[in-house]
Design a protein around this motif. Structure first.
Motif, PDB file in Angstrom:
ATOM      1  N   PRO A  37      51.363  44.036  49.947  1.00  0.00           N
ATOM      2  CA  PRO A  37      51.747  42.364  50.525  1.00  0.00           C
ATOM      3  C   PRO A  37      50.232  42.709  51.519  1.00  0.00           C
ATOM      4  O   PRO A  37      50.463  42.996  52.862  1.00  0.00           O
ATOM      5  N   LEU A  38      49.815  41.235  52.294  1.00  0.00           N
ATOM      6  CA  LEU A  38      48.606  41.494  52.979  1.00  0.00           C
ATOM      7  C   LEU A  38      47.551  41.804  52.436  1.00  0.00           C
ATOM      8  O   LEU A  38      46.390  41.318  52.848  1.00  0.00           O
ATOM      9  N   PHE A  39      47.337  42.519  52.403  1.00  0.00           N
ATOM     10  CA  PHE A  39      45.865  43.649  51.454  1.00  0.00           C
ATOM     11  C   PHE A  39      45.562  42.193  50.353  1.00  0.00           C
ATOM     12  O   PHE A  39      44.853  42.656  49.985  1.00  0.00           O
ATOM     13  N   SER A  40      46.409  42.094  49.506  1.00  0.00           N
ATOM     14  CA  SER A  40      46.012  40.748  48.876  1.00  0.00           C
ATOM     15  C   SER A  40      45.773  39.423  49.123  1.00  0.00           C
ATOM     16  O   SER A  40      44.601  39.127  48.638  1.00  0.00           O
ATOM     17  N   TYR A  41      45.290  39.077  50.760  1.00  0.00           N
ATOM     18  CA  TYR A  41      44.261  38.151  51.014  1.00  0.00           C
ATOM     19  C   TYR A  41      42.249  38.503  50.767  1.00  0.00           C
ATOM     20  O   TYR A  41      42.505  37.467  50.011  1.00  0.00           O
ATOM     21  N   LEU A  42      42.079  39.352  50.668  1.00  0.00           N
ATOM     22  CA  LEU A  42      40.508  40.071  50.759  1.00  0.00           C
ATOM     23  C   LEU A  42      40.132  39.952  49.334  1.00  0.00           C
ATOM     24  O   LEU A  42      39.277  39.192  48.664  1.00  0.00           O
ATOM     25  N   PRO A  43      41.272  40.135  48.393  1.00  0.00           N
ATOM     26  CA  PRO A  43      40.597  39.898  46.841  1.00  0.00           C
ATOM     27  C   PRO A  43      40.847  38.817  46.370  1.00  0.00           C
ATOM     28  O   PRO A  43      40.689  38.120  46.113  1.00  0.00           O
ATOM     29  N   LEU A  44      41.842  37.969  47.280  1.00  0.00           N
ATOM     30  CA  LEU A  44      42.282  36.732  46.428  1.00  0.00           C
ATOM     31  C   LEU A  44      41.296  35.822  47.221  1.00  0.00           C
ATOM     32  O   LEU A  44      40.648  34.469  46.498  1.00  0.00           O
ATOM     33  N   VAL A  45      41.122  35.943  48.909  1.00  0.00           N
ATOM     34  CA  VAL A  45      39.959  34.952  48.796  1.00  0.00           C
ATOM     35  C   VAL A  45      38.459  35.600  48.242  1.00  0.00           C
ATOM     36  O   VAL A  45      37.487  34.081  48.160  1.00  0.00           O
ATOM     37  N   ARG A  46      38.282  36.620  48.480  1.00  0.00           N
ATOM     38  CA  ARG A  46      36.965  37.222  47.619  1.00  0.00           C
ATOM     39  C   ARG A  46      36.899  35.818  45.765  1.00  0.00           C
ATOM     40  O   ARG A  46      35.553  35.084  45.655  1.00  0.00           O
ATOM     41  N   ALA A  47      38.138  36.226  45.906  1.00  0.00           N
ATOM     42  CA  ALA A  47      38.143  35.678  43.975  1.00  0.00           C
ATOM     43  C   ALA A  47      37.781  34.401  44.723  1.00  0.00           C
ATOM     44  O   ALA A  47      37.845  33.114  43.377  1.00  0.00           O
ATOM     45  N   GLY A  48      37.733  33.753  45.568  1.00  0.00           N
ATOM     46  CA  GLY A  48      37.904  32.000  45.271  1.00  0.00           C
ATOM     47  C   GLY A  48      39.485  31.627  45.505  1.00  0.00           C
ATOM     48  O   GLY A  48      39.705  30.451  45.303  1.00  0.00           O
ATOM     49  N   ALA A  49      40.206  32.255  45.511  1.00  0.00           N
ATOM     50  CA  ALA A  49      41.753  31.905  45.489  1.00  0.00           C
ATOM     51  C   ALA A  49      42.651  31.528  46.880  1.00  0.00           C
ATOM     52  O   ALA A  49      41.833  31.202  47.411  1.00  0.00           O
TER      53      ALA A  49
END
Ligand code: GSH
Length: 246
Positions: A37-49
């Motif tokens: 949790p929380l660390f998930s933001y970076l890959p999500l934002v990077r993917a455009g999610a």
């Protein structure tokens, strides 16, 4: 160019479990990009999610930002019977209801018991995701727990409200199953069944979900007691039965 679909997850999140279940069931080849949790933001934002997991980056680069969209994509691209049988509005309504109410409630109640227990929390954090996240997650556990508590309003009053939502949903589902039906709608598994079972997992603690849970001996006794009570209800038995078919 096509690529293998990538499912970005918070490994133990029940919404991510819902997506994994649908992808596995549809026999779709994918890789899981698991995070804490929380660390998930970076890959999500990077993917455009959006900020929430799961997100699926499909083989043509489309990004699906909601678990329900991922289920529908599985229907369109997979090999299983559809989770959303065409024209079945009841499946759509139940799936939506579980997403909106049951999911947040089981998450809050699960975290409520988990976060109180340092060893159990560390055990869950140690299991999935890149090593650096696990190291940092372990070191920042008190901060991360505080952020989650605040963000998700995990406190005794919130836990009570969530318990009431779960109780109500379980009794409604129990009522529905009273005529002896095996599935919520029709005579085979649909998105309603899969979503109920996956989103109830944080309070049913199914064996098939154990890789995302604290080790058996570390599950806090109060948590175990609550789970045992839900497991013994008709809706709980039915949710566990869906897991046997997972
Ligand atoms: N409606 C979304 C809900 C997903 C969701 O709530 N994901 C949580 C994990 S259980 C999340 O990523 N939370 C991070 C945040 O909201 O900041 C879906 O079905 O995909």
């Amino acid at each position: 160019m096509t690529m293998t679909p990538r499912l970005i997850t918070i490994a133990f999140s029940h919404y991510c479990e819902k997506a994994r279940w649908a992808l596995d069931r549809a026999d779709i080849d994918y890789v899981e990009d698991a995070h804490l949790p929380l660390f998930s933001y970076l890959p999500l934002v990077r993917a455009g999610a959006k900020r929430t997991a799961p997100a699926l980056v499909t083989d043509d680069g489309t990004v699906l930002v909601d678990s329900t969209d991922i289920l529908r994509w599985c229907d369109a691209h997979g090999r299983a019977e559809p989770l959303f049988p065409p024209g079945d509005d009841e499946v759509v309504a139940l799936e939506e209801e579980f997403d909106r109410h049951l999911g947040p409630a089981t998450r809050r109640l699960g975290y409520f018991y988990l976060l109180k227990d340092k060893r159990a929390t560390l055990d869950v954090l140690a299991k999935h995701g890149p090593r650096w996240e696990r190291v940092l997650g372990k070191a920042s556990r008190p901060l991360a727990a505080a952020l989650l508590r605040r963000g998700l309003r995990i406190d005794p009053a919130g836990a009570e409200r969530s318990r009431a939502v779960i109780d109500r949903t379980f009794s409604e589902i129990g009522e529905r199953l009273r005529d002896g039906r095996k599935y919520l709608c029709g005579d085979r598994l649909t998105a309603a069944d899969l979503t109920f079972a996956a989103l109830a997992a944080p309070v049913l603690l199914p064996d098939q979900y154990s890789e995302y849970l604290p080790r058996e001996e570390l599950v806090p006794p109060a948590f175990r007691e609550v789970a045992d009570a839900y497991r013994a209800t008709p809706a709980g038995e039915y949710g566990l039965r869906m897991y046997l078919e997972r």
